[in-house]
Design an enzyme around this catalytic site. Structure first.
Site, PDB file in Angstrom:
ATOM      1  N   THR A 154      28.529  41.539  49.818  1.00  0.00           N
ATOM      2  CA  THR A 154      29.026  40.143  49.716  1.00  0.00           C
ATOM      3  C   THR A 154      30.583  40.105  50.415  1.00  0.00           C
ATOM      4  O   THR A 154      30.725  40.112  51.591  1.00  0.00           O
ATOM      5  CB  THR A 154      29.141  39.602  48.341  1.00  0.00           C
ATOM      6  N   LYS A 180      27.450  48.163  46.272  1.00  0.00           N
ATOM      7  CA  LYS A 180      28.087  47.287  46.892  1.00  0.00           C
ATOM      8  C   LYS A 180      29.213  46.859  45.810  1.00  0.00           C
ATOM      9  O   LYS A 180      28.918  47.145  44.490  1.00  0.00           O
ATOM     10  CB  LYS A 180      27.334  45.972  47.399  1.00  0.00           C
ATOM     11  N   THR A 191      31.323  44.157  38.925  1.00  0.00           N
ATOM     12  CA  THR A 191      30.418  43.314  39.672  1.00  0.00           C
ATOM     13  C   THR A 191      30.011  44.361  40.721  1.00  0.00           C
ATOM     14  O   THR A 191      30.318  44.152  42.014  1.00  0.00           O
ATOM     15  CB  THR A 191      30.966  42.019  40.324  1.00  0.00           C
ATOM     16  N   GLU A 277      39.037  44.017  46.703  1.00  0.00           N
ATOM     17  CA  GLU A 277      39.357  42.963  47.749  1.00  0.00           C
ATOM     18  C   GLU A 277      41.021  43.124  47.716  1.00  0.00           C
ATOM     19  O   GLU A 277      42.038  42.843  46.741  1.00  0.00           O
ATOM     20  CB  GLU A 277      39.254  41.859  46.909  1.00  0.00           C
ATOM     21  N   ASN A 408      40.116  35.350  46.332  1.00  0.00           N
ATOM     22  CA  ASN A 408      39.399  34.991  45.156  1.00  0.00           C
ATOM     23  C   ASN A 408      39.686  33.335  44.948  1.00  0.00           C
ATOM     24  O   ASN A 408      38.934  32.787  44.379  1.00  0.00           O
ATOM     25  CB  ASN A 408      39.383  35.750  43.810  1.00  0.00           C
ATOM     26  N   THR A 413      34.858  28.334  48.449  1.00  0.00           N
ATOM     27  CA  THR A 413      35.113  27.461  49.564  1.00  0.00           C
ATOM     28  C   THR A 413      35.102  27.807  50.859  1.00  0.00           C
ATOM     29  O   THR A 413      35.356  27.151  51.822  1.00  0.00           O
ATOM     30  CB  THR A 413      36.449  26.857  49.027  1.00  0.00           C
TER      31      THR A 413
END
Length: 413
Positions: A154, A180, A191, A277, A408, A413
Site C-alpha cells: 500500500t 508488506k 499493520t 513511512e 498519514n 484523501t
C-alpha cells in the site's frame, strides 16, 4: 556462519508453489492490488495474527479455518480495502471471496486462507474482486513471486522478498517469503502482512510453534509508530515437496529449519521497519545482560519505539539520554550503575556514568546511515547492556521524520 544461503525466487523458490499479482481495480491508484499464492499440493499451514481487539474479517476467517484444519493450498490477498470494522456484510464478503477463489482453483474453500490490507472501514470492492479472480488464477506462475509482492503493498516504497536454502539430510530445503508494511507498525504484530512458503515435511503442531517463536524474534520486535493494526497476518505453508524425512519433534533438523525460518522472518521484518513511512534509516537495538530474552526484548522494543529516540536519530543528534530514559521506563528492573550505552562504535555511558565522546563524529555516523545502501549501510546500531544476565534480544525500528506526519495526515484523501 549461517547454515544456509540466499537464493532467488522469493515466495516461489520452494518447490511446488506458484504465485501471481494483478491489477483488479481495487486500488484507486490503478496499481496492482490482488495477489495469489498457490501450493500444488495440500500444505501444512500455520498463522500468527493481530492482537488488536478490532480484527478484520479475513483475520477472524483465518483463525477459524486454522483451528478447524491446519492445512491449506491457497492464500488470496487484496490490497486497497482492509475490510475491517465492516460488520456482518464484511464477513460475508470474506466467505464469498474464499468460495470464488476455491471454485476457480477447483479446490475446497476449506483450503483457502485470506488477507486484506488498505483503509479500515472499507469493504472489499466485490465486483472488482469477482472479475479479478479468473485473471489472477490465469497469471499463476513458478516465477510469480515479484508480481505477488508488488500486489500486496500500500504505502510501501519497496517490495519485501527473500528466499533461503539449506540442506537437511541429503536434500535441499527452501523457505521463501514476501511481506508488506510501512506504517501502523508496532510489536504484537503490526499493520503488516507476511507470507512464507517452505517445502520441508514438518508436523502441524511443530510448524505452528516454530512460526510463533520466529514471529516473536522478528515481526513482534519491530516498531514504526506504536500503532497495532486490525489486519496483521503472518501465514506460513509447508508442503513437503523437498521429499525430506518428516520433522515431527525437536532436534537438530528442527532447530536448523526453525533458524532458517527465523532468518527469513527477520529479513522481512527489518525491511518493513526500514520502509517505515518517511524513514531515512533503520534502527537496530540490541540489549544484553538482561535476566532473560523476554526482558531484553521488552527494553529493546521500548527504545526502538521511543518517539524521542527516533526523532533524535532523524535530527542526527547523538542524544544518549533519550536511550537511557527509554530503557529505564521499559518496565524491566535493573541497576542504573550497570547501564552501558553505545551508538555504533561510540561508547557514551559506562557503569551508569557519562563518558566523553566525539559528538561531531557520532552525528556524522547518523548522517552516513541516512544515505547508506538499503539494508546494508543504512542501519543505526544502538547497544545497551544492563547487567550480567544471559538475556539477549534485538528490536528494529526507524527514525521519525517530517514526512511521516504528512503521509498519514493525508492517508484517506
Amino acid at each position: 556462519m549461517a547454515d544456509w544461503q540466499e537464493i532467488t525466487g522469493g515466495i516461489t523458490a520452494p518447490r511446488g508453489y506458484q504465485a501471481a499479482g494483478i491489477t483488479a481495480g481495487l486500488k484507486p491508484s490503478g496499481l496492482p492490488d490482488l495477489a495469489l499464492i498457490f501450493s500444488e499440493v495440500e500444505a501444512i499451514a500455520a498463522g500468527v495474527f493481530t492482537t488488536n481487539q478490532v480484527k478484520a474479517a479475513c483475520v477472524e476467517y483465518c483463525r477459524q479455518r486454522l483451528q478447524a484444519k491446519q492445512s491449506a493450498r491457497a492464500i488470496l490477498c487484496n490490497a486497497g480495502q482492509a475490510n475491517a470494522a465492516t460488520g456482518t456484510q464484511g464477513y460475508l464478503d470474506t466467505l464469498e471471496s474464499a468460495m470464488a477463489i476455491a471454485q476457480a482453483l477447483n479446490i475446497s474453500s476449506e483450503s483457502v486462507l485470506l488477507a486484506s490490507t488498505g483503509v479500515i472501514g472499507q469493504r472489499i470492492k466485490m465486483d472488482a474482486l469477482r472479475s479479478g479472480i479468473p485473471k489472477v488464477v490465469a497469471a499463476l506462475s513458478e516465477t510469480g513471486s515479484d508480481a505477488a509482492a508488488g500486489a500486496i503493498i500500500t504505502t510501501d516504497l519497496v517490495t519485501k522478498s527473500i528466499a533461503l536454502e539449506t540442506t537437511i539430510g541429503d536434500r535441499s530445503v527452501r523457505i521463501g517469503g514476501i511481506a508488506k508494511g510501512s506504517g501502523m507498525i508496532h510489536p504484537n504484530m503490526a499493520t503488516m502482512l507476511a507470507f512464507v512458503t517452505c517445502d520441508a515435511v514438518v508436523s502441524p503442531h511443530l510448524w505452528q510453534q516454530m512460526l510463533a517463536r520466529a514471529a516473536d524474534r522478528s515481526f513482534n520486535s519491530i516498531t514504526v509508530d506504536g500503532d497495532t493494526s486490525t489486519n496483521d497476518s503472518l501465514i506460513a505453508l509447508a508442503n513437503g515437496q523437498s521429499r525430506t524425512p518428516a520433522i515431527t519433534e525437536l532436534g537438530a533438523e528442527a532447530e536448523k529449519l526453525e533458524a532458517m525460518l527465523t532468518a527469513v522472518c527477520q529479513h522481512l521484518a527489518k525491511a518493513i521497519a526500514r520502509d517505515g513511512e518517511g524513514a531515512t534509516c533503520l534502527i537496530e537495538v540490541e540489549v544484553t545482560g538482561a535476566y532473560d530474552e523476554i526482558s531484553a526484548r521488552q527494553i529493546a522494543k521500548t527504545i526502538a519505539g521511543s518517539s524521542l529516540v527516533k526523532s533524535a536519530i532523524f535530527g542526527r543528534d547523538p542524544n544518549w539520554g533519550r536511550i537511557a530514559a527509554a530503557a529505564g521506563r521499559a518496565g524491566v528492573p535493573f541497576e542504573q550503575e550497570n547501564l552501558q550505552i553505545k551508538l555504533g562504535d561510540f561508547l557514551m555511558l559506562e557503569n551508569g556514568q557519562p563518558l566523553q565522546f566525539d559528538r561531531a563524529a557520532a552525528s556524522a555516523y547518523l548522517k552516513k546511515a541516512s544515505v547508506g545502501a538499503y539494508l546494508q549501510q543504512d542501519t543505526v546500531l544502538i547497544s545497551v547492556n544492563i547487567g550480567n544476565g544471559y538475556g539477549v534480544s534485538k528490536a528494529w525500528g526507524c527514525d521519525l521524520s517530517y514526512d511521516y506526519v504528512k503521509i498519514n495526515a493525508e492517508y484517506t484523501t
